[in-house]
Design a protein around this motif. Structure first.
Motif, PDB file in Angstrom:
ATOM      1  N   PRO A   1      41.282  39.608  42.099  1.00 28.05           N
ATOM      2  CA  PRO A   1      40.895  40.912  42.657  1.00 28.05           C
ATOM      3  C   PRO A   1      39.714  41.507  41.897  1.00 28.05           C
ATOM      4  O   PRO A   1      39.551  41.281  40.695  1.00 28.05           O
ATOM      5  N   GLY A   2      38.886  42.260  42.609  1.00 24.00           N
ATOM      6  CA  GLY A   2      37.721  42.887  41.995  1.00 24.00           C
ATOM      7  C   GLY A   2      36.497  42.014  41.960  1.00 24.00           C
ATOM      8  O   GLY A   2      35.433  42.447  41.501  1.00 24.00           O
TER       9      GLY A   2
ATOM     10  N   SER B   1      36.904  48.506  47.835  1.00 24.95           N
ATOM     11  CA  SER B   1      35.831  48.907  46.919  1.00 24.95           C
ATOM     12  C   SER B   1      34.626  49.455  47.677  1.00 24.95           C
ATOM     13  O   SER B   1      34.451  49.208  48.877  1.00 24.95           O
ATOM     14  N   LYS B   2      33.791  50.167  46.937  1.00 22.79           N
ATOM     15  CA  LYS B   2      32.546  50.719  47.471  1.00 22.79           C
ATOM     16  C   LYS B   2      31.515  50.709  46.354  1.00 22.79           C
ATOM     17  O   LYS B   2      31.812  51.089  45.218  1.00 22.79           O
TER      18      LYS B   2
ATOM     19  N   SER C   1      34.970  41.478  53.830  1.00 21.94           N
ATOM     20  CA  SER C   1      34.033  42.133  54.741  1.00 21.94           C
ATOM     21  C   SER C   1      32.657  41.496  54.567  1.00 21.94           C
ATOM     22  O   SER C   1      32.353  40.879  53.541  1.00 21.94           O
ATOM     23  N   GLY C   2      31.805  41.660  55.575  1.00 25.48           N
ATOM     24  CA  GLY C   2      30.475  41.065  55.518  1.00 25.48           C
ATOM     25  C   GLY C   2      29.615  41.687  54.432  1.00 25.48           C
ATOM     26  O   GLY C   2      29.859  42.796  53.953  1.00 25.48           O
TER      27      GLY C   2
ATOM     28  N   ARG D   1      31.244  44.982  49.693  1.00 26.86           N
ATOM     29  CA  ARG D   1      32.116  44.395  50.717  1.00 26.86           C
ATOM     30  C   ARG D   1      33.440  45.146  50.640  1.00 26.86           C
ATOM     31  O   ARG D   1      34.201  44.987  49.684  1.00 26.86           O
ATOM     32  N   ARG D   2      33.696  45.963  51.647  1.00 25.54           N
ATOM     33  CA  ARG D   2      34.748  46.970  51.563  1.00 25.54           C
ATOM     34  C   ARG D   2      36.135  46.378  51.306  1.00 25.54           C
ATOM     35  O   ARG D   2      36.888  46.877  50.485  1.00 25.54           O
ATOM     36  N   HIS D   3      36.493  45.332  52.028  1.00 23.54           N
ATOM     37  CA  HIS D   3      37.837  44.742  51.899  1.00 23.54           C
ATOM     38  C   HIS D   3      37.721  43.293  51.427  1.00 23.54           C
ATOM     39  O   HIS D   3      36.849  42.547  51.882  1.00 23.54           O
ATOM     40  N   ASN D   4      38.615  42.925  50.536  1.00 25.73           N
ATOM     41  CA  ASN D   4      38.633  41.565  50.011  1.00 25.73           C
ATOM     42  C   ASN D   4      40.090  41.155  49.816  1.00 25.73           C
ATOM     43  O   ASN D   4      40.820  41.807  49.064  1.00 25.73           O
TER      44      ASN D   4
END
Length: 778
Positions: free
Chosen positions: A151-152, A623-624, A670-671, A644-647
């Motif tokens: 994560p991260g 994340s942002k 996310s792209g 990439r907002r969602h991972n």
């Protein structure tokens, strides 16, 4: 200079004073693998009388103050815990061996010690066996692929080498191989790492709560430690896959005195591509990588040891052409190459009762080259008729001296201090030019070398005032001597942990980091063509601060959950000025770059199962990350390319039996963000339509989401002379073509209103790819 050395002076004063009241007996030594004598990093040693504990350091050393009648538990992930007890008559130095995965008398497996993360999710300790079991491209194991599933961590585009950690850029990740910085860590444009999995002893991944002993980068530390070699008997492993083969050997030269480990790996893509390229286009087209790792350690006596290590590796892609005329031969070659060389000499020494010293002299070098070379020779006599050459270079080299001290002052106080002096040499964008024929000759070399002397000192204290509360306090000071002396840049570090009970713990941290080098690029690909630029007049060091709050919870035996929330800010980030034309012969780099700021924040979750036949984890990151530069996007905030907002990542291993297992990993992100010219107009020149593009907002388009499933099956069998292993893998198992590039199509006419329109095409690289590899270990 007094400010720099004050940290070390305070350490030594404390060292002298602490001995006046520390009256307990010292139990010290090394934790090793019982079968190989390989040092075990991060093993836990707990005094069962006081319930205080310490961890072995990066060289397997520990020291704990205990009562004369002692009883201690030693544990390590994947190994059977061991209880030792007895009576000490004085300070004692032991070597304690742990047995891998066995349940025997006086042995206990502690489930909550088997998790890979701590301090929320800021620090991850990765098991080498776990890393080797994850699916990887073309059947090759890869430590960096395991890290990118944490994560991260936001991966770059498919087929690229860079990744982002908590909103940082590619250059803000510090890769250490036995404590030595590595500037490029990838083969095959990011599909393979330069680190041989056989040679890795331990891997620590730090994203926050960075201890003061680490510095030089803003976002993360990937600390990889090499094995020292089997001190008991010769071992080896041979692996052959569809892309590359490798060989590894380790064993004693003088038993219990001198041991070694050596690994070598090479691809054979060029062997197949050369003849195919010649048949198709009468050109030899090829690519290969190779690497070599060597380490040896010599035990001088019970308290002193010397270690020598070396790594060398390079990649090269090329196109060769050869033609023969009646009286001459013409040859041309286009090449793109990069590689690292690392060498280090270490001296480990135990001073007094509980002071461990490590002194390291090291060299690290990274080279990149790109260009063409043409020659024509007469046949009789053999003489040069003409030569044309244009090569570009980007080189970095470091000469360094490190001194690190570990002092186990009390059973609840562990002190560290040290310094690092480095001479950096940077050559960004140099070039060689040759234009020769029988009547004229022109040769030139352009490019400027920058030398930067960097000095860092640190002091760090790990203190446990009560059994449930722990602090890690540190201060790092960095000075740079590029254009005269610069005042020390202080970087405070603070980590607090609170253990509510045996299941639940909380942590919070704050750290400041300074980075004296930048990686600048005209693309978002994370390619080896990116340029390393040092700080200089007009290019200041990068800064960041990060605040993190985290928690760990043991859901059940062998099942753990972690959560982290972080906020991070950056300053003095670099981007090329979009109005400047960048070539390899820039005379003043500060005139072609812009300086900006950034911000990142996020939430990380991880659920891990570490026991039983089915093991693995599920990780999620929200994340942002933004950037802001005067001169880009009209000075307004814009999303970072790695925003990439969602991972989501899922990794699991199912052991069918002791010889067979199935492994799977699935990722969804996310792209990534790119800049597209939504505004354009068409002009007519000599009867031909031409697009004039008008770029407005930076990173104004997010590509479609990325997702991929990888699978592998591994089967091992004991043979007369060793263990045979077959590994079958599938990369991108459901054949989803992920976005690599977005480009406009040719002009079309809207059938409804007749307006000129332009459509976009999203292009990918890799479909489903099966793989197979064969290994034999002895």
């Amino acid at each position: 200079m007094k400010q720099i050395f004050s940290l070390l002076l305070l350490f030594f004063l404390f060292y002298q004073s602490i001995g006046t009241f520390a009256q307990q007996t010292n139990l010290a030594g090394y934790i090793v693998d019982a079968s190989t004598n390989e040092k075990m990093i991060g093993a836990t040693i707990q005094d069962l009388n006081t319930l205080r504990g310490v961890a072995s350091n990066e060289y397997g050393f520990f020291s704990i103050k205990t009562q004369a009648d002692y009883k201690c538990r030693i544990s390590f992930v994947g190994y059977a815990s061991k209880i030792i007890e007895g009576t000490l008559t004085g300070d004692t130095l032991l070597t304690i061996g742990l047995v891998k995965g066995l349940e025997i008398a006086e042995v206990d497996i502690t489930a909550d010690k088997k998790r890979t993360f701590e301090d929320g999710l800021s620090t991850m300790k990765l098991n080498p066996e776990m890393m080797k079991n994850l699916p990887a491209l073309f059947g090759e194991s890869d430590v960096l692929k395991a890290i990118q599933l944490q994560p991260g961590t936001q991966p770059g585009r498919e087929g690229t080498s860079g990744f982002s950690v908590r909103g940082g850029s590619n250059d803000q990740n510090l890769f250490l191989l036995d404590g030595i910085p590595v500037y490029n860590v990838n083969h095959l444009f990011g599909f393979f790492s330069v680190f041989s999995p056989y040679a890795i002893n331990s891997a620590t991944y730090i994203k926050g709560a960075m201890p003061a002993r680490y510095g030089g980068r803003l976002s993360s530390v990937i600390d990889l430690r090499l094995k020292e070699g089997n001190n008991e008997k010769l071992h080896g492993q041979i692996t052959a896959g569809i892309i590359a083969s490798s060989i590894a050997l380790d064993g004693p030269i003088i038993k219990d005195k001198l041991s070694f480990i050596v690994t070598a790996r090479r691809t054979y893509l060029d062997v197949f591509s050369r003849p195919i390229g010649y048949i198709v286009s009468e050109q030899q087209i090829g690519y290969y990588f190779q690497d070599f790792t060597f380490k040896t350690n010599y035990v001088l006596n019970k308290k002193n040891k010397l270690l020598l290590s070396f790594y060398g590796g390079n990649d090269e892609a090329f196109i060769k052409y050869r033609d023969k005329y009646d009286d001459s031969i013409y040859k041309s070659k286009y090449s793109l190459g990069w590689g690292n060389k690392i060498a280090a000499l270490r001296w480990n020494s135990i001073w007094g009762k509980s002071l461990f010293s490590n002194t390291t002299l090291y060299y690290s070098n990274y080279k990149y080259n790109n260009g063409t070379h043409e020659e024509e020779h007469s046949i009789k006599p053999d003489s040069l008729i003409q030569e044309h050459k244009l090569m570009f270079y980007n080189n970095v080299s470091d000469f360094g001296l490190k001194w690190d001290l570990d002092y186990y002052a009390l059973s609840n106080l562990h002190l560290r201090a040290g310094f690092d002096a480095i001479v950096h040499n940077y050559t960004p964008g140099a070039s060689d030019f040759i234009d020769f024929n029988v009547s004229s000759e022109l040769r030139s070399t352009q490019g400027k070398q920058f030398k930067n002397i960097e000095f860092s000192a640190y002091a760090e204290a790990d203190y446990t005032p009560i059994s449930k509360l722990n602090f890690n306090l540190g201060l790092r000071s960095t000075s740079s001597f590029m254009s005269g002396y610069s005042s020390p840049m202080l970087q405070p570090r603070l980590l607090a942990r609170y253990q509510v009970n045996h299941r639940l713990s909380f942590s919070t941290s704050y750290d400041v980091n300074v980075q004296n080098v930048h990686l600048v690029s005209n693309s978002n690909y994370g390619a080896p063509t990116d340029l390393w630029l040092p700080i200089m007049n007009g290019i200041p060091p990068q800064y960041s601060w990060q605040f993190t709050v985290g928690a760990n919870y043991q859901v059940a035996q062998g099942i753990n959950m972690g959560i982290d929330v972080y906020k991070k800010e950056f300053s003095n980030l670099l981007e090329f000025n979009p109005t400047e034309i960048i070539d390899h012969n820039v005379s003043n780099w500060s005139e072609v770059i812009l300086i900006g700021i950034g911000e990142a924040k996020g939430l990380e979750l991880m659920l891990e199962k570490s026991t039983g036949n089915l093991t693995g984890w599920i990780a999620y990151t929200l994340s942002k990350s933004d950037r802001k530069f005067n001169g880009i996007n009209n000075g307004d905030v814009f999303p970072f390319s790695h925003d990439r907002r969602h991972n989501i990542s899922v990794a699991s291993t199912y052991k069918i039996n002791k010889n067979k297992e199935i492994t799977a990993s699935w990722v969804y992100t996310s792209g990534y963000n790119i800049t597209l010219n939504y505004n354009w107009y068409v002009i007519n020149i000599n009867g031909y339509s031409q697009i004039v593009e008008n770029y407005t907002e930076r990173n104004n388009y997010r590509t479609p989401a990325y997702h991929r499933l990888d699978l592998s099956y591994r089967s091992s069998k004991q043979k007369k002379r060793g263990v045979r292993t077959w590994t079958f893998g599938v990369y991108n198992a459901y054949n989803h073509i992920n976005p690599f590039a977005v480009y406009p199509n040719m002009l079309d006419k809207n059938e409804t209103n007749g307006e000129t329109i332009k459509t976009l095409t999203v292009g990918g690289l890799f479909p489903i790819i099966p793989s197979v590899s064969y290994g034999f270990a002895f």
